[in-house]
Design a protein around this motif. Structure first.
Motif, PDB file in Angstrom:
ATOM      1  N   ASP A   7      54.649 -19.917 -11.105  1.00 19.21           N
ATOM      2  CA  ASP A   7      55.221 -18.593 -11.337  1.00 19.21           C
ATOM      3  C   ASP A   7      56.700 -18.604 -10.978  1.00 19.21           C
ATOM      4  O   ASP A   7      57.192 -19.529 -10.330  1.00 19.21           O
ATOM      5  CB  ASP A   7      54.467 -17.492 -10.582  1.00 19.21           C
ATOM      6  N   ILE A   8      57.398 -17.575 -11.436  1.00 18.63           N
ATOM      7  CA  ILE A   8      58.822 -17.434 -11.165  1.00 18.63           C
ATOM      8  C   ILE A   8      58.967 -16.596  -9.904  1.00 18.63           C
ATOM      9  O   ILE A   8      58.452 -15.478  -9.827  1.00 18.63           O
ATOM     10  CB  ILE A   8      59.552 -16.748 -12.332  1.00 18.63           C
ATOM     11  N   GLU A   9      59.654 -17.126  -8.911  1.00 18.51           N
ATOM     12  CA  GLU A   9      59.812 -16.408  -7.650  1.00 18.51           C
ATOM     13  C   GLU A   9      60.663 -15.152  -7.854  1.00 18.51           C
ATOM     14  O   GLU A   9      61.764 -15.207  -8.387  1.00 18.51           O
ATOM     15  CB  GLU A   9      60.480 -17.319  -6.610  1.00 18.51           C
ATOM     16  N   ARG A  10      60.097 -14.004  -7.457  1.00 17.86           N
ATOM     17  CA  ARG A  10      60.799 -12.719  -7.568  1.00 17.86           C
ATOM     18  C   ARG A  10      61.439 -12.565  -8.947  1.00 17.86           C
ATOM     19  O   ARG A  10      62.645 -12.313  -9.079  1.00 17.86           O
ATOM     20  CB  ARG A  10      61.859 -12.589  -6.478  1.00 17.86           C
ATOM     21  N   ALA A  11      60.616 -12.702  -9.961  1.00 17.78           N
ATOM     22  CA  ALA A  11      61.125 -12.792 -11.328  1.00 17.78           C
ATOM     23  C   ALA A  11      62.008 -11.609 -11.720  1.00 17.78           C
ATOM     24  O   ALA A  11      63.108 -11.788 -12.255  1.00 17.78           O
ATOM     25  CB  ALA A  11      59.956 -12.921 -12.300  1.00 17.78           C
ATOM     26  N   PHE A  12      61.545 -10.393 -11.477  1.00 15.33           N
ATOM     27  CA  PHE A  12      62.334  -9.224 -11.856  1.00 15.33           C
ATOM     28  C   PHE A  12      63.692  -9.233 -11.160  1.00 15.33           C
ATOM     29  O   PHE A  12      64.725  -8.952 -11.786  1.00 15.33           O
ATOM     30  CB  PHE A  12      61.586  -7.938 -11.490  1.00 15.33           C
ATOM     31  N   LEU A  13      63.680  -9.576  -9.887  1.00 15.43           N
ATOM     32  CA  LEU A  13      64.894  -9.496  -9.077  1.00 15.43           C
ATOM     33  C   LEU A  13      65.881 -10.615  -9.371  1.00 15.43           C
ATOM     34  O   LEU A  13      66.981 -10.635  -8.811  1.00 15.43           O
ATOM     35  CB  LEU A  13      64.527  -9.508  -7.593  1.00 15.43           C
ATOM     36  N   GLN A  14      65.519 -11.554 -10.242  1.00 15.53           N
ATOM     37  CA  GLN A  14      66.456 -12.610 -10.631  1.00 15.53           C
ATOM     38  C   GLN A  14      67.455 -12.132 -11.688  1.00 15.53           C
ATOM     39  O   GLN A  14      68.449 -12.800 -11.955  1.00 15.53           O
ATOM     40  CB  GLN A  14      65.689 -13.823 -11.183  1.00 15.53           C
ATOM     41  N   ILE A  15      67.182 -10.965 -12.302  1.00 12.30           N
ATOM     42  CA  ILE A  15      67.997 -10.480 -13.416  1.00 12.30           C
ATOM     43  C   ILE A  15      68.902  -9.351 -12.938  1.00 12.30           C
ATOM     44  O   ILE A  15      68.443  -8.394 -12.311  1.00 12.30           O
ATOM     45  CB  ILE A  15      67.103  -9.983 -14.571  1.00 12.30           C
ATOM     46  N   SER A  16      70.177  -9.441 -13.242  1.00  8.98           N
ATOM     47  CA  SER A  16      71.139  -8.409 -12.840  1.00  8.98           C
ATOM     48  C   SER A  16      71.054  -7.203 -13.765  1.00  8.98           C
ATOM     49  O   SER A  16      70.790  -7.334 -14.972  1.00  8.98           O
ATOM     50  CB  SER A  16      72.568  -8.961 -12.869  1.00  8.98           C
ATOM     51  N   LEU A  17      71.301  -6.037 -13.178  1.00 10.74           N
ATOM     52  CA  LEU A  17      71.398  -4.795 -13.941  1.00 10.74           C
ATOM     53  C   LEU A  17      72.865  -4.424 -14.029  1.00 10.74           C
ATOM     54  O   LEU A  17      73.592  -4.473 -13.016  1.00 10.74           O
ATOM     55  CB  LEU A  17      70.608  -3.691 -13.237  1.00 10.74           C
ATOM     56  N   ARG A  18      73.308  -4.050 -15.208  1.00 15.79           N
ATOM     57  CA  ARG A  18      74.732  -3.754 -15.369  1.00 15.79           C
ATOM     58  C   ARG A  18      75.145  -2.609 -14.439  1.00 15.79           C
ATOM     59  O   ARG A  18      74.358  -1.722 -14.098  1.00 15.79           O
ATOM     60  CB  ARG A  18      75.056  -3.406 -16.820  1.00 15.79           C
ATOM     61  N   ASP A  19      76.395  -2.627 -14.051  1.00 16.14           N
ATOM     62  CA  ASP A  19      76.906  -1.686 -13.056  1.00 16.14           C
ATOM     63  C   ASP A  19      76.719  -0.234 -13.495  1.00 16.14           C
ATOM     64  O   ASP A  19      76.412   0.636 -12.673  1.00 16.14           O
ATOM     65  CB  ASP A  19      78.379  -1.977 -12.792  1.00 16.14           C
ATOM     66  N   GLU A  20      76.875   0.054 -14.782  1.00 13.77           N
ATOM     67  CA  GLU A  20      76.803   1.432 -15.271  1.00 13.77           C
ATOM     68  C   GLU A  20      75.427   2.056 -15.099  1.00 13.77           C
ATOM     69  O   GLU A  20      75.295   3.288 -15.108  1.00 13.77           O
ATOM     70  CB  GLU A  20      77.206   1.499 -16.748  1.00 13.77           C
ATOM     71  N   ASP A  21      74.380   1.230 -14.940  1.00 12.22           N
ATOM     72  CA  ASP A  21      73.027   1.751 -14.808  1.00 12.22           C
ATOM     73  C   ASP A  21      72.505   1.735 -13.375  1.00 12.22           C
ATOM     74  O   ASP A  21      71.402   2.219 -13.107  1.00 12.22           O
ATOM     75  CB  ASP A  21      72.065   0.937 -15.691  1.00 12.22           C
ATOM     76  N   ARG A  22      73.255   1.219 -12.452  1.00  9.90           N
ATOM     77  CA  ARG A  22      72.746   1.023 -11.091  1.00  9.90           C
ATOM     78  C   ARG A  22      72.555   2.322 -10.318  1.00  9.90           C
ATOM     79  O   ARG A  22      71.712   2.390  -9.431  1.00  9.90           O
ATOM     80  CB  ARG A  22      73.674   0.074 -10.320  1.00  9.90           C
ATOM     81  N   ASP A  23      73.315   3.360 -10.657  1.00  7.23           N
ATOM     82  CA  ASP A  23      73.143   4.628  -9.951  1.00  7.23           C
ATOM     83  C   ASP A  23      71.874   5.357 -10.380  1.00  7.23           C
ATOM     84  O   ASP A  23      71.473   6.326  -9.737  1.00  7.23           O
ATOM     85  CB  ASP A  23      74.365   5.528 -10.161  1.00  7.23           C
ATOM     86  N   ALA A  24      71.248   4.892 -11.442  1.00  4.95           N
ATOM     87  CA  ALA A  24      69.965   5.466 -11.869  1.00  4.95           C
ATOM     88  C   ALA A  24      68.805   4.902 -11.070  1.00  4.95           C
ATOM     89  O   ALA A  24      67.669   5.365 -11.212  1.00  4.95           O
ATOM     90  CB  ALA A  24      69.736   5.219 -13.362  1.00  4.95           C
ATOM     91  N   VAL A  25      69.078   3.908 -10.236  1.00  4.03           N
ATOM     92  CA  VAL A  25      68.026   3.321  -9.390  1.00  4.03           C
ATOM     93  C   VAL A  25      68.481   3.334  -7.932  1.00  4.03           C
ATOM     94  O   VAL A  25      68.456   2.337  -7.224  1.00  4.03           O
ATOM     95  CB  VAL A  25      67.633   1.900  -9.854  1.00  4.03           C
ATOM     96  N   ARG A  26      68.880   4.518  -7.490  1.00  8.07           N
ATOM     97  CA  ARG A  26      69.215   4.727  -6.086  1.00  8.07           C
ATOM     98  C   ARG A  26      67.946   5.031  -5.291  1.00  8.07           C
ATOM     99  O   ARG A  26      66.919   5.429  -5.854  1.00  8.07           O
ATOM    100  CB  ARG A  26      70.175   5.903  -5.924  1.00  8.07           C
ATOM    101  N   PHE A  27      68.019   4.885  -3.980  1.00 12.24           N
ATOM    102  CA  PHE A  27      66.929   5.336  -3.121  1.00 12.24           C
ATOM    103  C   PHE A  27      67.463   5.625  -1.726  1.00 12.24           C
ATOM    104  O   PHE A  27      68.561   5.195  -1.357  1.00 12.24           O
ATOM    105  CB  PHE A  27      65.784   4.315  -3.079  1.00 12.24           C
ATOM    106  N   LEU A  28      66.694   6.382  -0.969  1.00  8.18           N
ATOM    107  CA  LEU A  28      67.070   6.796   0.375  1.00  8.18           C
ATOM    108  C   LEU A  28      66.254   6.045   1.414  1.00  8.18           C
ATOM    109  O   LEU A  28      65.059   5.799   1.211  1.00  8.18           O
ATOM    110  CB  LEU A  28      66.832   8.304   0.552  1.00  8.18           C
ATOM    111  N   PHE A  29      66.902   5.721   2.538  1.00  8.81           N
ATOM    112  CA  PHE A  29      66.183   5.109   3.643  1.00  8.81           C
ATOM    113  C   PHE A  29      66.596   5.810   4.930  1.00  8.81           C
ATOM    114  O   PHE A  29      67.787   5.970   5.197  1.00  8.81           O
ATOM    115  CB  PHE A  29      66.495   3.613   3.740  1.00  8.81           C
ATOM    116  N   PRO A  30      65.629   6.248   5.741  1.00  5.88           N
ATOM    117  CA  PRO A  30      65.968   7.007   6.948  1.00  5.88           C
ATOM    118  C   PRO A  30      66.734   6.181   7.971  1.00  5.88           C
ATOM    119  O   PRO A  30      66.419   5.010   8.185  1.00  5.88           O
ATOM    120  CB  PRO A  30      64.596   7.414   7.519  1.00  5.88           C
ATOM    121  N   GLU A  31      67.744   6.806   8.560  1.00  2.00           N
ATOM    122  CA  GLU A  31      68.445   6.200   9.684  1.00  2.00           C
ATOM    123  C   GLU A  31      67.657   6.548  10.938  1.00  2.00           C
ATOM    124  O   GLU A  31      67.668   7.692  11.390  1.00  2.00           O
ATOM    125  CB  GLU A  31      69.881   6.721   9.770  1.00  2.00           C
ATOM    126  N   LEU A  32      66.949   5.591  11.486  1.00  4.41           N
ATOM    127  CA  LEU A  32      66.011   5.833  12.573  1.00  4.41           C
ATOM    128  C   LEU A  32      66.482   5.113  13.826  1.00  4.41           C
ATOM    129  O   LEU A  32      66.674   3.899  13.828  1.00  4.41           O
ATOM    130  CB  LEU A  32      64.615   5.338  12.181  1.00  4.41           C
TER     131      LEU A  32
END
Length: 243
Positions: free
Chosen positions: A148-173
């Motif tokens: 299998d391909i290790e972390r297959a999805f994560l091997q492919i870059s997403l163009r900069d113009e689309d990266r803000d459509a995949v934001r997420f929040l993480f709590p500062e704990l």
């Protein structure tokens, strides 16, 4: 597929792709309130379960160090691109030999009366072979070959113009915090599992790469063309000396 072929490019050692938008990006609400509420619930779990927080944090720390995600420090919402916040949660797979916990992102989440990210992007065609035929062929061989391909999805870059459509929040704990309300904003720089088009983008990128290597590696490309399902190679041979 035409959109993919016209937009895919090789940049800084990786293939880079973009989302095939089927709606005007301005129609997409940012989903911030839903993601924030889910992040608050997650923070409460972290307080009750510090081990979970440590596991979560270590995964995101590794993602950031490998350039898979990056922090967003811009406070103003960009007006020239889509912005969407993905809720996420931990999923445990005790039977897994490698990764016991995964962070799963929800691109189908949406505020009441608003569109989800998955509703604004074309899902793309299924490029995988018929799995029944694939398994029958696999069992006809004397020698099994799997990979299998290790972390297959994560091997492919997403163009900069689309990266803000995949934001997420993480709590500062912090260790003494009982009611966290601050969140760090991240965004993906790579293709990630959870967005409806990404299985297509993965398969299309692999096939695009295979085609470029066909002349140099004819036997390998022929096998990969017919025996690759998502990121798993399921093949075989009559004996171990067969090329």
């Amino acid at each position: 597929m035409q959109h993919f072929k016209s937009s895919v490019r090789f940049n800084s050692g990786r293939y880079e792709v973009e989302f095939p938008w089927k709606r005007d990006k301005q129609e997409l609400n940012d989903n911030f309130s839903v993601a924030e509420n889910r992040a608050k619930s997650l923070a409460k779990r972290f307080i009750r379960n510090p081990t979970l927080f440590k596991q979560y944090f270590e995964i995101l720390k590794e993602y950031e160090s490998q350039g898979i995600i990056e922090r967003v420090f811009q406070t103003e919402k960009p007006t020239d691109r889509a912005v969407f916040y993905l809720p996420h949660q931990a999923v445990f797979r005790q039977e897994s030999l490698t990764t016991k916990m995964r962070i799963v992102f929800d691109a189908s989440s949406h505020e009441d009366g608003q569109l989800a990210l998955n509703e604004c992007i074309w899902p793309g065609a299924n490029l995988n072979p018929n799995i029944f035929h694939l398994l029958i062929y696999f069992r006809l061989n004397t020698i099994a070959i799997t990979a299998d391909i290790e972390r297959a999805f994560l091997q492919i870059s997403l163009r900069d113009e689309d990266r803000d459509a995949v934001r997420f929040l993480f709590p500062e704990l912090e260790s003494n915090q009982t009611n966290p309300c601050k969140f760090q904003v991240y965004r993906f720089k790579r293709v990630m599992f959870g967005v409806n088009v990404n299985p297509f983008l993965l398969s299309a990128t692999i096939k695009y790469h295979i085609e470029k290597c066909r002349e140099q590696y004819p036997a390998a490309t022929e096998m990969l063309d017919t025996c690759l399902y998502v990121d798993d190679v399921i093949s075989g041979a009559e004996n171990i000396s067969k090329p």
